[in-house]
Design a protein around this motif. Structure first.
Motif, short mmCIF file in Angstrom:
data_model
loop_
_atom_site.label_atom_id
_atom_site.label_comp_id
_atom_site.label_asym_id
_atom_site.label_seq_id
_atom_site.Cartn_x
_atom_site.Cartn_y
_atom_site.Cartn_z
N LYS A 1 4.25 16.87 -15.39
CA LYS A 1 4.87 15.56 -15.63
C LYS A 1 6.39 15.66 -15.56
O LYS A 1 7.05 14.81 -14.95
N GLN A 2 6.96 16.70 -16.17
CA GLN A 2 8.41 16.87 -16.16
C GLN A 2 8.93 17.12 -14.75
O GLN A 2 9.98 16.61 -14.36
N ALA A 3 8.17 17.91 -13.96
CA ALA A 3 8.60 18.23 -12.60
C ALA A 3 8.61 16.98 -11.73
O ALA A 3 9.52 16.77 -10.92
N LEU A 4 7.59 16.13 -11.89
CA LEU A 4 7.52 14.90 -11.10
C LEU A 4 8.65 13.95 -11.47
O LEU A 4 9.27 13.32 -10.60
N GLU A 5 8.95 13.86 -12.76
CA GLU A 5 10.03 13.00 -13.21
C GLU A 5 11.38 13.50 -12.69
O GLU A 5 12.24 12.71 -12.29
N ALA A 6 11.56 14.84 -12.71
CA ALA A 6 12.81 15.42 -12.21
C ALA A 6 12.98 15.16 -10.72
O ALA A 6 14.08 14.88 -10.23
N LYS A 7 11.89 15.24 -9.96
CA LYS A 7 11.96 14.97 -8.52
C LYS A 7 12.34 13.52 -8.25
O LYS A 7 13.12 13.22 -7.34
N LYS A 8 11.78 12.61 -9.02
CA LYS A 8 12.11 11.20 -8.85
C LYS A 8 13.61 10.97 -9.08
O LYS A 8 14.26 10.24 -8.34
N LEU A 9 14.15 11.62 -10.13
CA LEU A 9 15.57 11.46 -10.45
C LEU A 9 16.46 12.02 -9.35
O LEU A 9 17.57 11.54 -9.14
N ARG A 10 15.98 13.04 -8.63
CA ARG A 10 16.77 13.63 -7.54
C ARG A 10 16.58 12.87 -6.23
O ARG A 10 17.15 13.26 -5.21
N GLY A 11 15.77 11.81 -6.26
CA GLY A 11 15.62 10.99 -5.08
C GLY A 11 14.50 11.40 -4.15
O GLY A 11 14.37 10.87 -3.04
N PHE A 12 13.66 12.34 -4.57
CA PHE A 12 12.54 12.76 -3.73
C PHE A 12 11.48 11.67 -3.72
O PHE A 12 11.20 11.04 -4.74
N LYS A 13 10.86 11.49 -2.56
CA LYS A 13 9.73 10.58 -2.44
C LYS A 13 8.46 11.40 -2.63
O LYS A 13 8.12 12.24 -1.80
N LEU A 14 7.78 11.20 -3.74
CA LEU A 14 6.62 12.00 -4.06
C LEU A 14 5.52 11.80 -3.03
O LEU A 14 5.25 10.69 -2.59
N GLY A 15 4.88 12.91 -2.68
CA GLY A 15 3.79 12.86 -1.71
C GLY A 15 4.27 13.06 -0.28
O GLY A 15 3.47 13.16 0.64
N ASN A 16 5.60 13.12 -0.05
CA ASN A 16 6.14 13.33 1.28
C ASN A 16 6.31 14.82 1.54
O ASN A 16 7.10 15.48 0.86
N PRO A 17 5.60 15.42 2.50
CA PRO A 17 5.64 16.86 2.70
C PRO A 17 6.91 17.36 3.38
O PRO A 17 7.11 18.57 3.47
N GLU A 18 7.79 16.47 3.84
CA GLU A 18 8.93 16.92 4.63
C GLU A 18 9.92 17.73 3.81
O GLU A 18 10.74 18.47 4.36
N HIS A 19 9.86 17.62 2.48
CA HIS A 19 10.81 18.35 1.64
C HIS A 19 10.30 19.73 1.24
O HIS A 19 11.04 20.52 0.67
N LEU A 20 9.04 20.04 1.50
CA LEU A 20 8.43 21.24 0.92
C LEU A 20 8.88 22.52 1.60
O LEU A 20 9.09 23.54 0.95
N MET A 21 8.99 22.52 2.94
CA MET A 21 9.27 23.76 3.65
C MET A 21 10.45 23.58 4.59
O MET A 21 10.42 24.03 5.74
N ASP A 22 11.52 22.96 4.14
CA ASP A 22 12.63 22.64 5.04
C ASP A 22 13.55 23.83 5.25
O ASP A 22 14.37 23.82 6.15
N LYS A 23 13.42 24.87 4.46
CA LYS A 23 14.28 26.04 4.61
C LYS A 23 13.44 27.31 4.52
O LYS A 23 12.47 27.36 3.77
#
Length: 225
Positions: free
Chosen positions: A130-152
């Protein structure tokens, strides 16, 4: 003539989808049959319920059958029964014998400790998710979008390392050993004494081997005991 032991099998899946498809059930049945070798359970009860919930009508039916026939309740894995400490504690105080195929040597004291650890880990995992999902939302991540997972490339390496660590942390043999080591470290036992105790009680490492003082030392350091 020696009276042949009778068994009643209890199987649990967490979702209706798993219940309808048989996903997970076949594996549990195979574990039980392999443990019993030439014996066949006299009855089988399948529950579709979350491990954290305590409303278990099928479990109650299974226990009733055990009392009626003098059978032993057999479960493939400890986590198929419960992750709730008070629920498992009350169950262990019942007059029905219970066997866990993944940990047949466990006595009631060990099961109480393991259920406490299991409940703590389940609650901690839910909180962290729950905390990780909330932190991602605050950083502007769109949950469920795989484009952020392996970008580097570096992130891919870190993900791999984290996966390996989580696999070790979630290994049931490691969990059991750590649960006992929490108690043993409080008694100021040496690493060798701890290793000897774990081996005598039937504990094994994540790879199914006996414990040495070095493997005990590594577990204590990894989990900060």
């Amino acid at each position: 003539m020696v009276k042949k032991q009778k068994y009643v099998a209890y199987l649990r899946v967490s979702t209706k989808k798993q219940g309808y498809s048989g996903l997970g059930l076949e594996a549990q049945k195979e574990i039980i049959l392999r443990h019993l070798q030439d014996k066949i359970p006299i009855a089988e009860f399948v529950e579709v319920e979350s491990g954290r919930k305590t409303e278990r009508p099928k479990l109650k039916e299974a226990l009733k059958e055990c009392r009626k026939t003098g059978a032993t309740l057999i479960v493939a894995k400890l986590d198929r029964l419960a992750r709730n400490v008070s629920f498992l504690s009350n169950l262990l105080e019942s007059d029905t014998e219970i066997v866990f195929c993944d940990f047949p040597q466990a006595n009631k004291m060990v099961l109480h400790i393991l259920s406490a650890i299991s409940q703590y880990e389940a609650e901690l995992t839910a909180t962290r998710t729950k905390q990780a999902l909330e932190a991602k939302k605050l950083r502007g991540f769109k949950l469920g979008n795989p484009e952020h997972l392996m970008d580097k490339h570096e992130q891919a390496i870190q993900n791999s390392i984290r996966t390996i660590k989580e696999k070790a942390d979630n290994n049931p043999n490691n969990k059991r050993a750590v649960a006992m080591l929490r108690t043993l470290t409080g008694k100021n036992a040496t690493y060798q004494e701890m290793a000897d105790f774990l081996n005598e009680q039937g504990f094994t490492t994540s790879r199914g081997c006996s414990f040495s003082k070095s493997t005990v030392y590594k577990l204590i350091r990894r989990y900060g005991l």
